[in-house]
Design a protein around this motif. Structure first.
Motif, short mmCIF file in Angstrom:
data_model
loop_
_atom_site.label_atom_id
_atom_site.label_comp_id
_atom_site.label_asym_id
_atom_site.label_seq_id
_atom_site.Cartn_x
_atom_site.Cartn_y
_atom_site.Cartn_z
N SER A 141 6.29 8.66 47.96
CA SER A 141 4.91 8.92 47.56
C SER A 141 4.82 9.74 46.28
O SER A 141 3.72 9.95 45.76
N GLY A 142 5.94 10.25 45.80
CA GLY A 142 5.96 11.07 44.59
C GLY A 142 5.69 12.54 44.82
O GLY A 142 5.56 13.30 43.85
N ARG A 143 5.62 12.98 46.09
CA ARG A 143 5.37 14.38 46.39
C ARG A 143 6.69 15.11 46.65
O ARG A 143 7.74 14.50 46.78
N ARG A 144 6.61 16.45 46.73
CA ARG A 144 7.79 17.26 47.00
C ARG A 144 7.92 17.47 48.51
O ARG A 144 6.93 17.66 49.22
N VAL A 145 9.15 17.47 48.98
CA VAL A 145 9.47 17.53 50.41
C VAL A 145 9.58 18.98 50.86
O VAL A 145 10.32 19.77 50.28
N VAL A 146 8.86 19.32 51.93
CA VAL A 146 8.91 20.68 52.48
C VAL A 146 9.39 20.61 53.92
O VAL A 146 8.62 20.35 54.85
N PHE A 147 10.70 20.78 54.11
CA PHE A 147 11.23 21.10 55.42
C PHE A 147 11.13 22.62 55.59
O PHE A 147 11.19 23.37 54.61
N ILE A 148 11.00 23.08 56.82
CA ILE A 148 10.95 24.52 57.10
C ILE A 148 12.24 24.93 57.79
O ILE A 148 12.70 24.28 58.73
N SER A 149 12.83 26.02 57.31
CA SER A 149 14.02 26.60 57.94
C SER A 149 13.75 28.06 58.24
O SER A 149 12.78 28.65 57.75
N MET A 150 14.62 28.65 59.04
CA MET A 150 14.54 30.09 59.32
C MET A 150 15.89 30.71 59.01
O MET A 150 16.92 30.27 59.54
N GLU A 151 15.89 31.72 58.14
CA GLU A 151 17.10 32.46 57.82
C GLU A 151 17.04 33.80 58.54
O GLU A 151 16.19 34.64 58.23
N ASN A 152 17.94 33.97 59.50
CA ASN A 152 17.97 35.15 60.37
C ASN A 152 17.02 34.93 61.54
O ASN A 152 15.81 34.81 61.36
N ALA A 153 17.57 34.88 62.74
CA ALA A 153 16.78 34.60 63.94
C ALA A 153 16.08 35.83 64.50
O ALA A 153 15.53 35.78 65.60
N SER A 154 16.04 36.93 63.76
CA SER A 154 15.39 38.15 64.25
C SER A 154 13.94 37.95 64.70
O SER A 154 13.50 38.62 65.64
N PRO A 155 13.15 37.06 64.08
CA PRO A 155 11.78 36.86 64.58
C PRO A 155 11.71 36.31 66.00
O PRO A 155 10.64 36.32 66.61
N LEU A 156 12.85 35.87 66.53
CA LEU A 156 12.86 35.29 67.87
C LEU A 156 13.35 36.27 68.93
O LEU A 156 13.32 35.95 70.12
N VAL A 157 13.80 37.45 68.52
CA VAL A 157 14.38 38.38 69.49
C VAL A 157 13.35 38.82 70.52
O VAL A 157 13.61 38.84 71.73
N ALA A 158 12.14 39.16 70.06
CA ALA A 158 11.10 39.63 70.99
C ALA A 158 10.69 38.55 71.97
O ALA A 158 10.31 38.86 73.10
N ASP A 159 10.77 37.28 71.55
CA ASP A 159 10.36 36.18 72.41
C ASP A 159 11.08 34.91 71.97
O ASP A 159 10.57 34.15 71.15
N PRO A 160 12.29 34.64 72.52
CA PRO A 160 13.03 33.45 72.11
C PRO A 160 12.29 32.14 72.38
O PRO A 160 12.59 31.13 71.72
N SER A 161 11.33 32.15 73.30
CA SER A 161 10.58 30.92 73.58
C SER A 161 9.73 30.49 72.39
O SER A 161 9.26 29.35 72.33
N LEU A 162 9.55 31.39 71.41
CA LEU A 162 8.81 31.01 70.20
C LEU A 162 9.51 29.90 69.43
O LEU A 162 8.89 29.24 68.59
N LEU A 163 10.80 29.68 69.69
CA LEU A 163 11.50 28.62 68.98
C LEU A 163 10.81 27.27 69.19
O LEU A 163 10.73 26.47 68.25
N SER A 164 10.31 27.03 70.38
CA SER A 164 9.60 25.78 70.64
C SER A 164 8.33 25.67 69.81
O SER A 164 8.02 24.61 69.26
N PHE A 165 7.61 26.78 69.68
CA PHE A 165 6.41 26.79 68.83
C PHE A 165 6.78 26.50 67.37
O PHE A 165 6.13 25.70 66.70
N TYR A 166 7.83 27.17 66.89
CA TYR A 166 8.26 26.94 65.52
C TYR A 166 8.64 25.47 65.30
O TYR A 166 8.32 24.88 64.26
N GLN A 167 9.31 24.90 66.28
CA GLN A 167 9.70 23.49 66.15
C GLN A 167 8.47 22.60 66.04
O GLN A 167 8.42 21.69 65.18
N GLN A 168 7.47 22.86 66.86
CA GLN A 168 6.24 22.07 66.78
C GLN A 168 5.53 22.27 65.44
O GLN A 168 4.85 21.37 64.94
N ALA A 169 5.70 23.46 64.85
CA ALA A 169 5.07 23.76 63.56
C ALA A 169 5.89 23.26 62.37
O ALA A 169 5.46 23.39 61.23
#
Length: 415
Positions: A141-169
């Motif tokens: 389509s001529g657009r730029r590709v935006v995959f999302i990654s996470m560097e450092n899993a610290s945002p998941l320490v308080a609630d590892p179940s957030l990984l599922s939310f991140y995947q959906q996002a």
């Protein structure tokens, strides 16, 4: 990506040229290389550009060439024939207290929102990719590709179940640790040494969940013991999104040849980075160190800087560089790592993850606009168009497709 303070800006400014790198390419070579990249899916697996999205004065659609804090924007992506890549949610790790874990949780979610807001604000120029096939369609389509990654899993320490939310996002790549050990894994560079001797029990559970969700695991920044654990703990190949060769430069962030071969045997990929301190030895005089500390005290935190303040800092640092020069990593140093890794594991297991906007960039390749130099070098070395396509995106898309297929099987079995 590196710590979000002024030492990062120092590493960025050190990539600014004082003299030409030894390697050189003709205009015809670069034109041919750029034309080839424009045909291929050209991706970088570690873009720290999201750190700039909320910065005062930064506009992803404007060219910010010469800035101390910006190496990637839309105009320079076009110039460098970069289709996009993995845009990192990075969170600088706190003191691992309960309050710090909650802060990290919120910081990760805020960065996720910033990435998605950028895509939503410019739907004619960027698109969120949730699968390898979507990346191909976005490219077409001529657009730029935006995959999302996470560097450092610290945002998941308080609630590892957030990984599922991140995947959906949209999250499609996850690294476990950064400069220091955390609740999931040991870092390659924590001065305290190993805490878990690899993955922690929580880390093993996170690996299994990432596999189930089709999220590619990223071993960059984690320790050798974590690498060894991933060989058995992960059901799927994994990547190193921005690393180098320890045989070329002995640094714990780089991978030795034996592990390179183990990575390839599992089907994984190492994406070669351009962070100078991981490519070659860079030493500073005591006077230089003290001068940098004084600049840090004067200009404050990286994240709080506006683009104008960063420009002023860059000017000050160039004056400091004239007084206390430091050896700079060059494009030749980068090619030494890339060439060695290609020799060891071949073009089927090698890719590009420069660490742009996180400290990447070397003398002779200061920003993303100059990426065709890599393709020109590969063409000089005799690599075929198919091999170059694999290096620039095909290999990591193969790993992502394997993760997608595994997740689909797990989901089907559960239902």
């Amino acid at each position: 990506m590196k710590r979000r303070t002024l030492p990062l800006l120092v590493s960025l400014l050190l990539s600014w040229p004082l003299s030409a790198a030894a390697v050189d390419f003709s205009a015809d070579e670069l034109a041919r290389a750029k034309a080839l990249q424009q045909r291929l899916l050209t991706l970088d697996t570690h873009l720290d550009t999201p750190a700039n999205l909320a910065r005062d004065g930064f506009d992803i659609l404007q060219r910010h060439g010469g800035s101390a804090v910006s190496e990637v924007d839309y105009p320079r992506m076009l110039e460098g024939a970069l289709d996009g890549g993995f845009w990192a949610i990075y969170t600088e790790q706190g003191d691992r207290s309960e309050a710090a874990h909650l802060h990290d949780r919120d910081a990760g979610l805020a960065r996720l929102v910033e990435i998605r807001e950028m895509v939503a604000a410019h739907p004619d120029k960027f698109a969120l990719a949730r699968s390898a096939d979507e990346a191909d369609r976005i490219k077409a389509s001529g657009r730029r590709v935006v995959f999302i990654s996470m560097e450092n899993a610290s945002p998941l320490v308080a609630d590892p179940s957030l990984l599922s939310f991140y995947q959906q996002a949209g999250l499609r790549m996850l690294s476990l640790a950064h400069f220091k050990n955390n609740e999931f894994a040991d870092s390659a560079t924590d001065p305290k040494g190993p805490e878990w001797k690899g993955l922690s029990p929580a880390g093993r559970a996170l690996v299994q969940e990432a596999n189930r969700l089709g999220i590619v695991l990223d071993e960059s920044h984690a320790s050798d013991a974590v690498f060894d654990d991933l060989l058995t703990a992960s059901k799927l190949p994994f990547i190193l999104s921005h690393s180098g060769s320890r045989a070329v430069f002995d640094h714990p962030r780089n991978l030795d040849d034996a592990r390179l071969r183990q990575l390839a045997a599992k089907g994984g990929v190492i994406q070669v980075n351009a962070y100078g301190g991981y490519l070659t030895a860079i030493t500073k005089s005591p006077e230089r160190v003290e001068a940098e500390k004084a600049l840090e005290a004067r200009f404050g935190e990286y994240d709080a800087m506006s683009m104008a303040q960063a420009q002023a800092y860059g000017d000050a640092l160039k004056e400091l560089e004239a007084r206390y020069p430091v050896k700079q990593a060059t494009l030749d140093d980068f090619f030494a790592h890339l060439g060695h890794i290609l020799d060891v594991v071949g073009p089927e297991h090698t890719g590009i993850g420069m660490d742009w906007d996180g400290g990447g960039g070397v003398q002779g390749m200061e920003d993303v606009s100059q990426l065709p130099k890599i393709t020109a070098w590969l063409l000089r070395k005799g690599y075929s168009e198919k091999q170059i396509a694999d290096i620039w995106g095909g290999n990591v898309m193969r790993v992502l497709r394997q993760a997608e297929a595994y997740a689909a099987r797990q989901d089907a079995a559960a239902h």
